[in-house]
Design a protein around this motif. Sequence first.
Motif, short mmCIF file in Angstrom:
data_model
loop_
_atom_site.label_atom_id
_atom_site.label_comp_id
_atom_site.label_asym_id
_atom_site.label_seq_id
_atom_site.Cartn_x
_atom_site.Cartn_y
_atom_site.Cartn_z
N LEU A 128 0.84 -1.21 0.00
CA LEU A 128 0.00 0.00 0.00
C LEU A 128 0.86 1.25 0.00
O LEU A 128 0.66 2.17 -0.80
CB LEU A 128 -0.96 -0.01 1.19
CG LEU A 128 -2.13 -1.00 1.05
CD1 LEU A 128 -2.97 -0.99 2.31
CD2 LEU A 128 -2.98 -0.70 -0.18
N VAL B 172 -0.69 -2.02 -10.80
CA VAL B 172 -1.40 -1.92 -9.52
C VAL B 172 -1.75 -3.33 -9.07
O VAL B 172 -2.26 -4.14 -9.84
CB VAL B 172 -2.65 -1.04 -9.70
CG1 VAL B 172 -3.61 -1.20 -8.53
CG2 VAL B 172 -2.26 0.43 -9.86
N GLN C 153 -3.91 -3.18 -3.57
CA GLN C 153 -4.19 -1.76 -3.81
C GLN C 153 -5.60 -1.57 -4.37
O GLN C 153 -6.33 -0.68 -3.95
CB GLN C 153 -3.19 -1.18 -4.81
CG GLN C 153 -1.79 -1.06 -4.31
CD GLN C 153 -0.89 -0.60 -5.45
OE1 GLN C 153 -0.40 -1.43 -6.22
NE2 GLN C 153 -0.71 0.69 -5.58
N ASN D 225 -8.25 -1.75 -1.86
CA ASN D 225 -8.21 -0.79 -0.75
C ASN D 225 -9.32 0.24 -0.94
O ASN D 225 -9.45 0.83 -2.02
CB ASN D 225 -6.83 -0.11 -0.72
CG ASN D 225 -6.73 0.85 0.45
OD1 ASN D 225 -7.13 2.01 0.33
ND2 ASN D 225 -6.23 0.37 1.56
N PHE E 122 -8.51 3.63 -2.59
CA PHE E 122 -7.68 3.66 -3.78
C PHE E 122 -8.13 4.71 -4.82
O PHE E 122 -7.32 5.49 -5.32
CB PHE E 122 -7.61 2.26 -4.43
CG PHE E 122 -6.71 2.23 -5.63
CD1 PHE E 122 -5.35 2.47 -5.51
CD2 PHE E 122 -7.22 1.96 -6.90
CE1 PHE E 122 -4.50 2.45 -6.62
CE2 PHE E 122 -6.39 1.94 -8.01
CZ PHE E 122 -5.03 2.19 -7.87
#
Length: 288
Positions: A88, A115, A119, A122, A125
């Motif tokens: 992250l 990516v 990620q 998340n 993001f």
Amino acid sequence: RAKNEGRGTCRRYDASMGAQIRDRRMLEHDLRHAVARSELHLVYQPQTQIGTGAVTGFEALLRWVHPERGTISPAVFVPIAEETGAILEIGAWVLREACRTAAGWTQPLAIAVNVSAVQLHNPHFVQFVHGTLFETGLKADRLEIEITETALIRDPGRALLTLRQLKALGVQIAMDDFGTGYSSLSNLRSFPFDRIKIDGSFIKAVHTNPQGAAIVRSVLGLGRGLGLSVVAEGVETADELSFLAQENCTSAQGYLLGRPAPIERFTAHTHGAQVQGAQVQGAQLQGA
Ligand code: C2E
Ligand code: MG
Ligand code: MG
Ligand code: MG
């Protein structure tokens, strides 16, 4: 005696296992500080239009120069960073650095950023991408996010929502390493991809390999049918490139066209004439 040897073998095996685990723990630990200690940097690999040879953009690729071990491949440390969650912070650094760099170019070339699944899932993001574009001043349509199909499987619903939100920002989305892993054609239909990157393993000696050729042709056909552009990855030889040209593949990336290197190596493209052909023509006109 045989018994002793057996035990010895076993001990050696255990010792090497122990070393592997210690090794990994050390990498895990050191990775946590890699961003703060400025041990990471990006190299950039050109993406080229087949036919004109024009560079249309660059893929940012992460490098870690470990203080004791030297350069460690992302193929080794990215999976570890994904498991520990360090990805992250690292991924945030990569995105910011790549966008900042591309925003400084005088040519409006694309910048592709890898990516990872962690990620993508998340919850912050999309907001982070939005903020990074704002902060760096990079136009959203110059950013291309590369994700592998593996990143879609864990939570396809969430991945779809995130990709749609990224599309709404104006960001481009590429499916990386297409044809490897968990390939499913329905992914191409269900997710808002702009681009397919054919994995380099299919490009290797494609001109002499009927299976590889059939796969590459069918992916190119898929791209045409679905309105997606197709990039061939890992192009290493002129024969591979001419096969791709013959099959009307429009875009390529690989050692033949340029190895990943510090961006300063590419100033002629990032700060010079956009089309190589035009540059040559211009020089000829000036000379005349
Ligand atoms: P990828 O995204 O599929 O990147 C292409 C890989 O192929 C790169 O390896 C590149 O250096 C290599 N390559 C390019 N042209 C050729 C060629 O002609 N022949 C061969 N044999 N290889 C070629 P690299 O840089 O070691 O990266 C490996 C993988 O690590 C990437 O595969 C990507 O999945 C991951 N990665 C790299 N940077 C990042 C990053 O910033 N974030 C994340 N999440 N993953 C990254
Ligand atoms: Mg990639
Ligand atoms: Mg790839
Ligand atoms: Mg890959």
